[in-house]
Structure formats: structure tokens, C-alpha cells
Design a protein around this motif. Structure first.
Motif, PDB file in Angstrom:
ATOM      1  N   GLU A  19       0.821  -1.222   0.000  1.00  0.00           N
ATOM      2  CA  GLU A  19       0.000   0.000   0.000  1.00  0.00           C
ATOM      3  C   GLU A  19       0.850   1.266   0.000  1.00  0.00           C
ATOM      4  O   GLU A  19       0.401   2.323  -0.422  1.00  0.00           O
ATOM      5  N   THR A  20       2.089   1.138   0.496  1.00  0.00           N
ATOM      6  CA  THR A  20       2.924   2.344   0.579  1.00  0.00           C
ATOM      7  C   THR A  20       3.953   2.433  -0.543  1.00  0.00           C
ATOM      8  O   THR A  20       4.664   3.435  -0.652  1.00  0.00           O
ATOM      9  N   THR A  21       4.031   1.371  -1.377  1.00  0.00           N
ATOM     10  CA  THR A  21       5.007   1.444  -2.484  1.00  0.00           C
ATOM     11  C   THR A  21       4.389   1.164  -3.849  1.00  0.00           C
ATOM     12  O   THR A  21       4.913   1.620  -4.861  1.00  0.00           O
ATOM     13  N   SER A  22       3.299   0.401  -3.893  1.00  0.00           N
ATOM     14  CA  SER A  22       2.813  -0.081  -5.191  1.00  0.00           C
ATOM     15  C   SER A  22       1.314   0.055  -5.366  1.00  0.00           C
ATOM     16  O   SER A  22       0.729  -0.648  -6.195  1.00  0.00           O
ATOM     17  N   ARG A  23       0.676   0.909  -4.570  1.00  0.00           N
ATOM     18  CA  ARG A  23      -0.787   0.979  -4.627  1.00  0.00           C
ATOM     19  C   ARG A  23      -1.255   1.634  -5.935  1.00  0.00           C
ATOM     20  O   ARG A  23      -0.961   2.805  -6.211  1.00  0.00           O
ATOM     21  N   ALA A  24      -1.936   0.874  -6.725  1.00  0.00           N
ATOM     22  CA  ALA A  24      -2.573   1.352  -7.965  1.00  0.00           C
ATOM     23  C   ALA A  24      -3.537   0.259  -8.371  1.00  0.00           C
ATOM     24  O   ALA A  24      -3.483  -0.862  -7.837  1.00  0.00           O
ATOM     25  N   ASN A  25      -4.433   0.576  -9.310  1.00  0.00           N
ATOM     26  CA  ASN A  25      -5.327  -0.486  -9.771  1.00  0.00           C
ATOM     27  C   ASN A  25      -4.537  -1.451 -10.655  1.00  0.00           C
ATOM     28  O   ASN A  25      -3.438  -1.128 -11.109  1.00  0.00           O
ATOM     29  N   VAL A  26      -5.089  -2.649 -10.863  1.00  0.00           N
ATOM     30  CA  VAL A  26      -4.349  -3.653 -11.635  1.00  0.00           C
ATOM     31  C   VAL A  26      -5.006  -3.899 -12.995  1.00  0.00           C
ATOM     32  O   VAL A  26      -6.208  -3.702 -13.158  1.00  0.00           O
ATOM     33  N   MET A  27      -4.168  -4.321 -13.933  1.00  0.00           N
ATOM     34  CA  MET A  27      -4.593  -4.716 -15.287  1.00  0.00           C
ATOM     35  C   MET A  27      -5.289  -3.571 -16.023  1.00  0.00           C
ATOM     36  O   MET A  27      -6.197  -3.788 -16.807  1.00  0.00           O
ATOM     37  N   ARG A  28      -4.915  -2.355 -15.694  1.00  0.00           N
ATOM     38  CA  ARG A  28      -5.526  -1.204 -16.352  1.00  0.00           C
ATOM     39  C   ARG A  28      -4.497  -0.145 -16.728  1.00  0.00           C
ATOM     40  O   ARG A  28      -4.588   0.469 -17.783  1.00  0.00           O
ATOM     41  N   THR A  55      -0.750   1.862 -17.418  1.00  0.00           N
ATOM     42  CA  THR A  55       0.502   1.590 -18.133  1.00  0.00           C
ATOM     43  C   THR A  55       1.661   2.376 -17.520  1.00  0.00           C
ATOM     44  O   THR A  55       2.785   2.293 -18.011  1.00  0.00           O
ATOM     45  N   TYR A  56       1.394   3.140 -16.450  1.00  0.00           N
ATOM     46  CA  TYR A  56       2.491   3.845 -15.787  1.00  0.00           C
ATOM     47  C   TYR A  56       3.214   2.862 -14.858  1.00  0.00           C
ATOM     48  O   TYR A  56       2.682   1.783 -14.540  1.00  0.00           O
ATOM     49  N   ARG A  57       4.413   3.267 -14.401  1.00  0.00           N
ATOM     50  CA  ARG A  57       5.257   2.311 -13.673  1.00  0.00           C
ATOM     51  C   ARG A  57       4.632   1.824 -12.362  1.00  0.00           C
ATOM     52  O   ARG A  57       4.749   0.659 -12.007  1.00  0.00           O
ATOM     53  N   LEU A  58       3.940   2.724 -11.672  1.00  0.00           N
ATOM     54  CA  LEU A  58       3.318   2.318 -10.408  1.00  0.00           C
ATOM     55  C   LEU A  58       2.256   1.239 -10.661  1.00  0.00           C
ATOM     56  O   LEU A  58       2.177   0.238  -9.935  1.00  0.00           O
ATOM     57  N   ALA A  59       1.476   1.443 -11.707  1.00  0.00           N
ATOM     58  CA  ALA A  59       0.441   0.455 -12.026  1.00  0.00           C
ATOM     59  C   ALA A  59       1.097  -0.869 -12.445  1.00  0.00           C
ATOM     60  O   ALA A  59       0.587  -1.952 -12.130  1.00  0.00           O
ATOM     61  N   GLU A  60       2.236  -0.766 -13.123  1.00  0.00           N
ATOM     62  CA  GLU A  60       2.922  -2.008 -13.517  1.00  0.00           C
ATOM     63  C   GLU A  60       3.470  -2.740 -12.295  1.00  0.00           C
ATOM     64  O   GLU A  60       3.467  -3.975 -12.242  1.00  0.00           O
ATOM     65  N   ALA A  61       3.891  -1.967 -11.301  1.00  0.00           N
ATOM     66  CA  ALA A  61       4.373  -2.590 -10.055  1.00  0.00           C
ATOM     67  C   ALA A  61       3.206  -3.304  -9.366  1.00  0.00           C
ATOM     68  O   ALA A  61       3.362  -4.421  -8.837  1.00  0.00           O
ATOM     69  N   ALA A  62       2.033  -2.677  -9.381  1.00  0.00           N
ATOM     70  CA  ALA A  62       0.848  -3.317  -8.780  1.00  0.00           C
ATOM     71  C   ALA A  62       0.507  -4.596  -9.542  1.00  0.00           C
ATOM     72  O   ALA A  62       0.204  -5.635  -8.942  1.00  0.00           O
ATOM     73  N   ASP A  63       0.571  -4.526 -10.867  1.00  0.00           N
ATOM     74  CA  ASP A  63       0.306  -5.720 -11.693  1.00  0.00           C
ATOM     75  C   ASP A  63       1.258  -6.856 -11.317  1.00  0.00           C
ATOM     76  O   ASP A  63       0.849  -8.012 -11.182  1.00  0.00           O
ATOM     77  N   ARG A  64       2.542  -6.486 -11.161  1.00  0.00           N
ATOM     78  CA  ARG A  64       3.543  -7.531 -10.843  1.00  0.00           C
ATOM     79  C   ARG A  64       3.253  -8.154  -9.479  1.00  0.00           C
ATOM     80  O   ARG A  64       3.307  -9.370  -9.322  1.00  0.00           O
ATOM     81  N   ALA A  65       2.922  -7.316  -8.505  1.00  0.00           N
ATOM     82  CA  ALA A  65       2.663  -7.830  -7.150  1.00  0.00           C
ATOM     83  C   ALA A  65       1.438  -8.745  -7.152  1.00  0.00           C
ATOM     84  O   ALA A  65       1.443  -9.819  -6.531  1.00  0.00           O
ATOM     85  N   TYR A  66       0.410  -8.332  -7.884  1.00  0.00           N
ATOM     86  CA  TYR A  66      -0.824  -9.124  -7.933  1.00  0.00           C
ATOM     87  C   TYR A  66      -0.573 -10.449  -8.666  1.00  0.00           C
ATOM     88  O   TYR A  66      -1.018 -11.522  -8.228  1.00  0.00           O
ATOM     89  N   GLY A  67       0.184 -10.374  -9.752  1.00  0.00           N
ATOM     90  CA  GLY A  67       0.527 -11.592 -10.506  1.00  0.00           C
ATOM     91  C   GLY A  67       1.390 -12.536  -9.666  1.00  0.00           C
ATOM     92  O   GLY A  67       1.197 -13.755  -9.688  1.00  0.00           O
ATOM     93  N   ALA A  68       2.316 -11.965  -8.894  1.00  0.00           N
ATOM     94  CA  ALA A  68       3.177 -12.802  -8.040  1.00  0.00           C
ATOM     95  C   ALA A  68       2.342 -13.468  -6.959  1.00  0.00           C
ATOM     96  O   ALA A  68       2.598 -14.619  -6.567  1.00  0.00           O
TER      97      ALA A  68
END
Ligand code: PLP
Length: 403
Positions: free
Chosen positions: A44-53, A55-68
Motif C-alpha cells: 500500500e505504501t510502495t505499489s498501490r494502484a489499480n491492476v490490469m488497467r 501503463t504507468y510504472r506504479l500500475a505495472e508494479a501493482a500488476d507484478r505484485a498481484y501476478g506474483a
């Protein structure tokens, strides 16, 4: 890694901060492990963004965390692929998903076989489906100890059984289901098998391939993770044949004014913003669980369970529910004629013993066992002899106080 109950208990912030607490209600909600809390905070303090939507880096970090997180759940369940993991809000939501989406593939007169030992969350969605769609429900009975009586499985399945949906472990009696026998009979009848793993997951990683089932449902809060997240695992070819349950963002390929085409699983079943940080926290809890020596933990849980059963069986008039022999999860329910479970729980709470009393969302099972309500103690990996002793002392006190 040291695995005494005390060293495990220290890893749970709530328990570490409340040394006086004897928490014996982990079958309802297990305490959250520090790794899960840390992972939620970090996310929540480093990667909070919506997922699969995004294309900015923060959202990509959220995608990676959710996928992991999906990958971690797949490892915990020994699933073939992370694409078979659907995140839900809990076991109840996972079971409702199957009742709706797999249910949509059933025809009037098709049969779903449940057991009398089910939690309401694996009962009510099927009754609702029956009332909507005209399927038939059949029930595996239980014996006097609440164990599933599998003597008449082929007759119960009949010629049109499409699904057998049963609990892996009873939340009232701790009885484990003979999954292999059910799967063998279901395969012969051409039926799929759904396992409600809500009570099994806190006792170690599961292997859906060895279990050879088609669906597996569980909740994060019962396996040391956050609340508000759960999992439905489904065999890829079964998920592929199911229509969506909920409609909304994230589960489509294309929406036109006329129609919508669905995404593949798992996205097809995850309409809307999923529980992202909760999934990340759950993954951290499961990763931690996968480092533990489960044979040693099972041995301790079993010893405590036997100690509890021995102690309770010495209390005059107390009736233990569930099997007293054989392999069982450390869940011990009992009836004290003349004493209401809510009163028992209140008296024990005054001595810092947290227990659950009521119908445990398993009214058909309680009826079969001849009671309306009962008191339940459930033991997890952070419990020790002092917890069991506190329960016994508290019960002696309750018997005197309430008699
Ligand atoms: N199935 C069983 C066997 C349970 O014990 C429970 C909860 O106690 C559930 C399903 C439902 O879990 P949740 O309330 O987390 O959705």
C-alpha cells in the motif's frame, strides 16, 4: 527455523501484544502473521494502484505484485498454472461463484450432491440454484460422530450427478472427509468434485493435483492472511467452460452496445477491482506457511487436541461432538446440557479464553448431531498447553458459576 508454539506465537502481532490471551477460535478466524501485515503495508505504501488497467510504472508494479500473489497461491495449492487461481473476497464468494457459473452449465434434473456436514456457505448457494434452475440436490448423510457416511454414494449420485461439493474438514467436528473415496465415485459417475478447503488450509499447504478434485475454495483469514480475500482454484478446462458470475470491468474482451465477449480465466471471474493488497498479504502468509515443518506442527496440534478431549471428557454431563478416534483436525465441539454456549463463552472470556458458541453456520449438521447449538474450541499452530489448561480451568469455573 525454531517452531515451538511460543516462537510461532511471537510472529503474530496481536498475540505477541496480548500474552494473557488464550485464543481458541482460529477455525472462525486465525490470527494474521506479521509477514502478511508487512506485505500489505509495503504494497500500500510502495505499489498501490489499480491492476490490469494502467501503463504507468506504479500500475505495472501493482500488476507484478498481484501476478506474483497468484503464483504463490498456485504453489501453495500445487496447481498446474496460476491461471487456475481466481481471487475472490473469501470462501463464501468462491462457493457462490461455482454455484452460479458452473451452475449455469447444469440443466433441470441434473444433480448436485452435498453432505449434511456442510457449512451454510456450501449449502445455501446450491439451494438457491435449485430454486432458480430446477436442479436436484442430494445429501450424503453423516454417522453419529458427524463423519460422512459414504456407504451409498453411487445411489446418491444417481445417473445425473454433475457435481459433488463437500467440505474437506468439518468446522464443527474436525472430521476429515475421505476425499479419495468421493473422487473415485464421482469419476465413475462422470461428476466433478468441489472441495471446500476453508478448514483445511490453516493446517498446511494443499495439493489439488494429488486430491484430484476440480474446484478448491478457501479464505485468507483462516490461513494467517488478511480478511476480505479468498481463492477459487478451478481446473483450467472446467473454468474455460464456465460463463462469468459477475459482470463489470476487467472481465471482458470487448463490450459493444449489443453484446460483450468474455476474457479468459482467471480474469473472466474477477469483475471489478479485486482485493489487491489483500491478495499480496495472503501470498506472504502462504509463502511463510510453505517454510514450516508441517509434520511437527500436526504432531503438536494433535497432542493438544487429545489433551483437550481427555480433559473435557472428565467433566460430568459434557458431551463431546465428533469423532474421538482417528485423524481429525484440532477442532473440538461440545454440548453442556443446561448451559448455553453463549453463557459459557462469556464466562470463559472473563478468563481471557476466546471460544465460539452457537450453530457455527452448520445447522443441518448440528440437527443431525441432536443439538441446536454447541461450544467450539479450535487449536492452531500458535496454541500450547497453557491455552488448553486455561480452557479446562475456565470450564470448571463456568460449570460452578452457571449451574
Ligand atoms: N466453509 C467452511 C468449512 C467454513 O468453516 C467457513 C467459515 O467458517 C466457510 C466455508 C466460509 O468462510 P468465509 O466466511 O471466510 O467465506
Amino acid at each position: 527455523m525454531s517452531q515451538t508454539a511460543a516462537s510461532l506465537r511471537e510472529q503474530f502481532p496481536l498475540l505477541a501484544a496480548a500474552p494473557e490471551l488464550h485464543y481458541l477460535d482460529s477455525a472462525a478466524t486465525a490470527q494474521i502473521h506479521r509477514a502478511a501485515l508487512d506485505a500489505v503495508l509495503h504494497h500500500e505504501t510502495t505499489s498501490r494502484a489499480n491492476v490490469m488497467r494502467g501503463t504507468y510504472r506504479l500500475a505495472e508494479a501493482a500488476d507484478r505484485a498481484y501476478g506474483a500473489a497468484r503464483q504463490s497461491v498456485a504453489r501453495f495449492l500445487n496447481a498446474d498454472s496460476a491461471d487456475e487461481i481466481v481471487f475472490t473476497s473469501g470462501a463464501t464468494a468462491a462457493l457462490n461463484l461455482v454455484a452460479h457459473a458452473f451452475g449455469a452449465t447444469l440443466r433441470p434434473g441434473d444433480r448436485v450432491l452435498l453432505s449434511v456436514a456442510e457449512h451454510h456457505s456450501n449449502f445455501v448457494p446450491w439451494q438457491m440454484l435449485r430454486d432458480r434452475c430446477g436442479i436436484e440436490l442430494a445429501l450424503i448423510p453423516v454417522d453419529a460422530d458427524g463423519r460422512l457416511d459414504l456407504a451409498h454414494l453411487p445411489e446418491l449420485m444417481g445417473s445425473r450427478c454433475r457435481l459433488v461439493a463437500v467440505t474437506q474438514c468439518s468446522n464443527v467436528t474436525g472430521a476429515w472427509t475421505d476425499v479419495a473415496a468421493i473422487v473415485a465415485a464421482a469419476r465413475k459417475a462422470g461428476a466433478r468434485v468441489l472441495l471446500d478447503g476453508a478448514q483445511a488450509v490453516q493446517h498446511g499447504p494443499q495439493d489439488v493435483q494429488a486430491l484430484d478434485v476440480d474446484f478448491y475454495a478457501f479464505s485468507g483469514h483462516k490461513c494467517f492472511g488478511p480478511g476480505g480475500v479468498g481463492v477459487l482454484w478451478g481446473r483450467a478446462e472446467v473454468l474455460a467452460q464456465m460463463p462469468p458470475f459477475h459482470g463489470g470491468g476487467g472481465m471482458i474482451v470487448e463490450v459493444t452496445l449489443q453484446a460483450t465477449t468474455w476474457a479468459e480465466a482467471p480474469q473472466r471471474f474477477e469483475a471489478g477491482t479485486p482485493p489487491i493488497a489483500q491478495a499480496v498479504g495472503l501470498a506472504a502468509a502462504l509463502e511463510w506457511m510453505m517454510t514450516l515443518d508441517w509434520a511437527a506442527i500436526a504432531e503438536r496440534e494433535d497432542r493438544l487436541c487429545r489433551q483437550l478431549i481427555d480433559g473435557l471428557s472428565r467433566i460430568p454431563g459434557l458431551r463431546l461432538l465428533g469423532p474421538l478416534d482417528g485423524k481429525r483436525a484440532p477442532i473440538v465441539s461440545f454440548d453442556m446440557p443446561g448451559l448455553h454456549p453463549h453463557d459459557i463463552c462469556q464466562v470463559l472470556d472473563a478468563g481471557n479464553v476466546a471460544l465460539r458458541g452457537g450453530h457455527h453456520c452448520a445447522q443441518p449438521l448440528l440437527t443431525a448431531l441432536g443439538v441446536d447449538v454447541c461450544t467450539r474450541a479450535s487449536i492452531a499452530l500458535y496454541n500450547d498447553e497453557a491455552d488448553v489448561q486455561a480452557l479446562q480451568d475456565g470450564l470448571d469455573h463456568a460449570c460452578r458459576e452457571l449451574a
